[in-house]
Design a protein around this motif. Structure first.
Motif, PDB file in Angstrom:
ATOM      1  N   LEU A   1       0.834  -1.201   0.000  1.00  0.00           N
ATOM      2  CA  LEU A   1       0.000   0.000   0.000  1.00  0.00           C
ATOM      3  C   LEU A   1       0.872   1.256   0.000  1.00  0.00           C
ATOM      4  CD1 LEU A   1      -3.053   0.508  -0.031  1.00  0.00           C
ATOM      5  CD2 LEU A   1      -2.970   0.765   2.445  1.00  0.00           C
ATOM      6  N   ASN A   2       2.076   1.137   0.564  1.00  0.00           N
ATOM      7  CA  ASN A   2       3.014   2.260   0.570  1.00  0.00           C
ATOM      8  C   ASN A   2       3.524   2.585  -0.827  1.00  0.00           C
ATOM      9  OD1 ASN A   2       2.908   2.712   3.352  1.00  0.00           O
ATOM     10  ND2 ASN A   2       4.526   1.208   3.764  1.00  0.00           N
ATOM     11  N   GLU A   3       3.391   1.629  -1.751  1.00  0.00           N
ATOM     12  CA  GLU A   3       3.844   1.835  -3.134  1.00  0.00           C
ATOM     13  C   GLU A   3       2.705   2.312  -4.036  1.00  0.00           C
ATOM     14  OE1 GLU A   3       7.283  -1.520  -3.692  1.00  0.00           O
ATOM     15  OE2 GLU A   3       5.213  -2.261  -3.535  1.00  0.00           O
ATOM     16  N   THR A   4       1.620   2.773  -3.395  1.00  0.00           N
ATOM     17  CA  THR A   4       0.423   3.174  -4.128  1.00  0.00           C
ATOM     18  C   THR A   4       0.172   4.674  -4.051  1.00  0.00           C
ATOM     19  OG1 THR A   4      -0.641   1.038  -3.714  1.00  0.00           O
ATOM     20  CG2 THR A   4      -2.082   2.877  -4.278  1.00  0.00           C
ATOM     21  N   VAL A   5      -0.188   5.239  -5.186  1.00  0.00           N
ATOM     22  CA  VAL A   5      -0.675   6.613  -5.241  1.00  0.00           C
ATOM     23  C   VAL A   5      -2.186   6.519  -5.409  1.00  0.00           C
ATOM     24  CG1 VAL A   5      -0.701   8.794  -6.494  1.00  0.00           C
ATOM     25  CG2 VAL A   5       1.441   7.512  -6.275  1.00  0.00           C
ATOM     26  N   ALA A   6      -2.938   7.096  -4.476  1.00  0.00           N
ATOM     27  CA  ALA A   6      -4.401   7.065  -4.545  1.00  0.00           C
ATOM     28  C   ALA A   6      -4.919   8.483  -4.720  1.00  0.00           C
ATOM     29  CB  ALA A   6      -4.986   6.446  -3.277  1.00  0.00           C
ATOM     30  N   ILE A   7      -5.779   8.677  -5.711  1.00  0.00           N
ATOM     31  CA  ILE A   7      -6.302  10.009  -5.979  1.00  0.00           C
ATOM     32  C   ILE A   7      -7.825   9.964  -6.026  1.00  0.00           C
ATOM     33  CG2 ILE A   7      -5.888   9.650  -8.451  1.00  0.00           C
ATOM     34  CD1 ILE A   7      -5.577  12.718  -8.680  1.00  0.00           C
ATOM     35  N   GLY A   8      -8.452  10.882  -5.276  1.00  0.00           N
ATOM     36  CA  GLY A   8      -9.910  10.894  -5.222  1.00  0.00           C
ATOM     37  C   GLY A   8     -10.468  12.273  -4.973  1.00  0.00           C
ATOM     38  N   SER A   9     -11.801  12.344  -4.928  1.00  0.00           N
ATOM     39  CA  SER A   9     -12.456  13.647  -4.801  1.00  0.00           C
ATOM     40  C   SER A   9     -13.691  13.619  -3.902  1.00  0.00           C
ATOM     41  CB  SER A   9     -12.874  14.148  -6.191  1.00  0.00           C
ATOM     42  OG  SER A   9     -13.737  13.196  -6.807  1.00  0.00           O
ATOM     43  N   ASP A  10     -14.090  12.434  -3.452  1.00  0.00           N
ATOM     44  CA  ASP A  10     -15.310  12.316  -2.654  1.00  0.00           C
ATOM     45  C   ASP A  10     -14.985  11.972  -1.202  1.00  0.00           C
ATOM     46  OD1 ASP A  10     -16.860  12.796  -4.900  1.00  0.00           O
ATOM     47  OD2 ASP A  10     -16.969  10.653  -5.407  1.00  0.00           O
ATOM     48  N   ILE A  11     -15.961  12.171  -0.322  1.00  0.00           N
ATOM     49  CA  ILE A  11     -15.787  11.837   1.097  1.00  0.00           C
ATOM     50  C   ILE A  11     -15.483  10.357   1.274  1.00  0.00           C
ATOM     51  CG2 ILE A  11     -17.013  11.600   3.290  1.00  0.00           C
ATOM     52  CD1 ILE A  11     -16.053  14.387   2.854  1.00  0.00           C
ATOM     53  N   ASP A  12     -16.103   9.497   0.447  1.00  0.00           N
ATOM     54  CA  ASP A  12     -15.846   8.059   0.601  1.00  0.00           C
ATOM     55  C   ASP A  12     -14.492   7.639   0.031  1.00  0.00           C
ATOM     56  OD1 ASP A  12     -16.549   8.326  -2.071  1.00  0.00           O
ATOM     57  OD2 ASP A  12     -17.765   6.509  -2.129  1.00  0.00           O
ATOM     58  N   ASP A  13     -13.722   8.591  -0.503  1.00  0.00           N
ATOM     59  CA  ASP A  13     -12.348   8.318  -0.936  1.00  0.00           C
ATOM     60  C   ASP A  13     -11.354   8.563   0.194  1.00  0.00           C
ATOM     61  OD1 ASP A  13     -13.189   7.822  -3.567  1.00  0.00           O
ATOM     62  OD2 ASP A  13     -13.023   9.934  -4.118  1.00  0.00           O
ATOM     63  N   LEU A  14     -11.832   9.170   1.264  1.00  0.00           N
ATOM     64  CA  LEU A  14     -10.941   9.635   2.329  1.00  0.00           C
ATOM     65  C   LEU A  14     -10.109   8.511   2.930  1.00  0.00           C
ATOM     66  CD1 LEU A  14     -12.005  12.361   4.862  1.00  0.00           C
ATOM     67  CD2 LEU A  14     -10.447  10.554   5.538  1.00  0.00           C
ATOM     68  N   ASP A  15     -10.724   7.342   3.174  1.00  0.00           N
ATOM     69  CA  ASP A  15      -9.979   6.268   3.854  1.00  0.00           C
ATOM     70  C   ASP A  15      -8.835   5.737   3.013  1.00  0.00           C
ATOM     71  OD1 ASP A  15     -11.646   5.018   2.026  1.00  0.00           O
ATOM     72  OD2 ASP A  15     -12.360   3.470   3.410  1.00  0.00           O
ATOM     73  N   PHE A  16      -9.047   5.549   1.704  1.00  0.00           N
ATOM     74  CA  PHE A  16      -7.936   5.002   0.911  1.00  0.00           C
ATOM     75  C   PHE A  16      -6.913   6.086   0.546  1.00  0.00           C
ATOM     76  CE2 PHE A  16     -10.574   5.912  -2.934  1.00  0.00           C
ATOM     77  CZ  PHE A  16      -9.604   6.333  -3.848  1.00  0.00           C
ATOM     78  N   ILE A  17      -7.313   7.348   0.569  1.00  0.00           N
ATOM     79  CA  ILE A  17      -6.360   8.441   0.374  1.00  0.00           C
ATOM     80  C   ILE A  17      -5.416   8.523   1.575  1.00  0.00           C
ATOM     81  CG2 ILE A  17      -6.159  10.976   0.370  1.00  0.00           C
ATOM     82  CD1 ILE A  17      -8.530  11.079  -1.525  1.00  0.00           C
ATOM     83  N   GLU A  18      -5.983   8.384   2.782  1.00  0.00           N
ATOM     84  CA  GLU A  18      -5.166   8.419   4.005  1.00  0.00           C
ATOM     85  C   GLU A  18      -4.230   7.221   4.106  1.00  0.00           C
ATOM     86  OE1 GLU A  18      -7.633  10.799   7.410  1.00  0.00           O
ATOM     87  OE2 GLU A  18      -8.290   8.758   6.994  1.00  0.00           O
ATOM     88  N   ALA A  19      -4.668   6.058   3.620  1.00  0.00           N
ATOM     89  CA  ALA A  19      -3.891   4.823   3.786  1.00  0.00           C
ATOM     90  C   ALA A  19      -2.789   4.651   2.743  1.00  0.00           C
ATOM     91  CB  ALA A  19      -4.828   3.614   3.728  1.00  0.00           C
ATOM     92  N   ALA A  20      -2.933   5.281   1.591  1.00  0.00           N
ATOM     93  CA  ALA A  20      -1.978   5.089   0.497  1.00  0.00           C
ATOM     94  C   ALA A  20      -0.620   5.697   0.811  1.00  0.00           C
ATOM     95  CB  ALA A  20      -2.538   5.699  -0.786  1.00  0.00           C
ATOM     96  N   GLY A  21       0.391   5.210   0.093  1.00  0.00           N
ATOM     97  CA  GLY A  21       1.729   5.774   0.248  1.00  0.00           C
ATOM     98  C   GLY A  21       1.743   7.257  -0.069  1.00  0.00           C
TER      99      GLY A  21
END
Length: 290
Positions: free
Chosen positions: A214-234
């Motif tokens: 997960l540290n090798e991941t770039v996560a990009i989002g725009s909605d409230i339900d994207d918040l958890d995977f944005i926080e967890a990504a590298g």
């Protein structure tokens, strides 16, 4: 840090406000893939729609759809799926029908809603002319009777309330009634998912299958339900058009979806990264010399 995966939301991220996919996103995806970086979509949308977006971007990987409850490749073969039990669905719908709300039960191949229409049942089909896939949206006058007869086994349920106070009360009541589901409230919309399902758990499953940290991941989002995977990504990236809470949680904020935010992020964070194959070769040489 070397990033091996780019995970992107669809609405408000790769799509502009007009619902169109700009060529700059396609070019950005082509660029990172040329460097050996894997790209996937993480969306609340149904799989049929997500697959269409994946095809437009020429992705060859699995896509994470239905809030993380359905993961599949372009072949339609589910690699992971988690559903709400039929009996629980029936009980939930009976309870919800005592309130004034719009209910939508979502399956990967169709959805059914209680939107009132002149006719008792009206069916609308959305056809993807490129892949000849069809996603049906069906409107039913008596949703309770319909789910009991059809024994629907959905990935999730979406409910829109005219009043947020009522939505909060319903959320609390359902939490006390069922332990087999997770509930998320976004303004006046309540999302019901199978227990343990989210965009983050979907991304974790994807990473495990691909042997990517997960540290090798770039996560990009725009909605409230994207918040958890944005926080967890590298590297968690928020679009410029994302809510304040999402932008504050992100490691980096790019431009808005109407200002080519995905393309800008890719240029800023991947231009200095060497191709994965080259980095792996260098790493192999270093290990052999030890």
């Amino acid at each position: 840090m070397i990033y091996r995966l780019l995970a992107m939301n669809i609405d408000g991220t790769i799509l502009q406000s007009n619902g169109k996919l700009h060529k700059s996103v396609k070019e950005a995806v082509e660029y990172v893939q040329s460097k050996g970086v894997m790209v996937t979509l993480v969306t609340s949308r149904n799989f049929a729609f997500a697959k269409r977006m994946a095809k437009a971007l020429k992705l060859q990987t699995m896509v994470i759809a239905h809030h993380g409850a359905f993961i599949a490749s372009s072949s339609d073969q589910a690699i992971f799926v988690k559903r709400i039990d039929e009996q629980i669905v029936q009980d939930i719908i009976r309870f919800l029908e005592t309130f004034s709300c719009h209910i939508r039960i979502v399956h990967e191949k169709y959805s059914v809603s209680n939107v009132p229409l002149k006719n008792s049942i009206v069916t609308r089909a959305v056809i993807d002319t490129n892949s000849f896939s069809t996603y049906h949206h069906q409107f039913v006058k008596n949703l309770g009777e319909y789910v009991e007869e059809e024994q629907i086994h959905p990935t999730h349920i979406e409910i829109d309330f005219p009043d947020q106070k009522v939505a909060k009360e319903v959320k609390i009541a359902l939490q006390n009634m069922f332990y087999e589901i997770d509930l998320y409230l976004y303004d006046n919309q309540l999302i019901i998912l199978p227990n343990g399902v989210s965009k983050l758990t979907g991304l974790l499953y994807f990473c495990e299958k691909q042997k990517i940290s997960l540290n090798e991941t770039v996560a990009i989002g725009s909605d409230i339900d994207d918040l958890d995977f944005i926080e967890a990504a590298g590297l968690g990236v928020a679009m410029g058009n994302a809510p304040i809470a999402v932008r504050k949680a992100a490691d980096w904020v790019t431009r808005s979806n109407n200002e080519h935010g995905v393309s800008y992020m890719v240029r800023e964070h991947f231009r200095k990264q060497q191709p994965i194959s080259f980095l792996e070769k260098i790493n192999s040489i270093k290990k052999s010399s030890i």
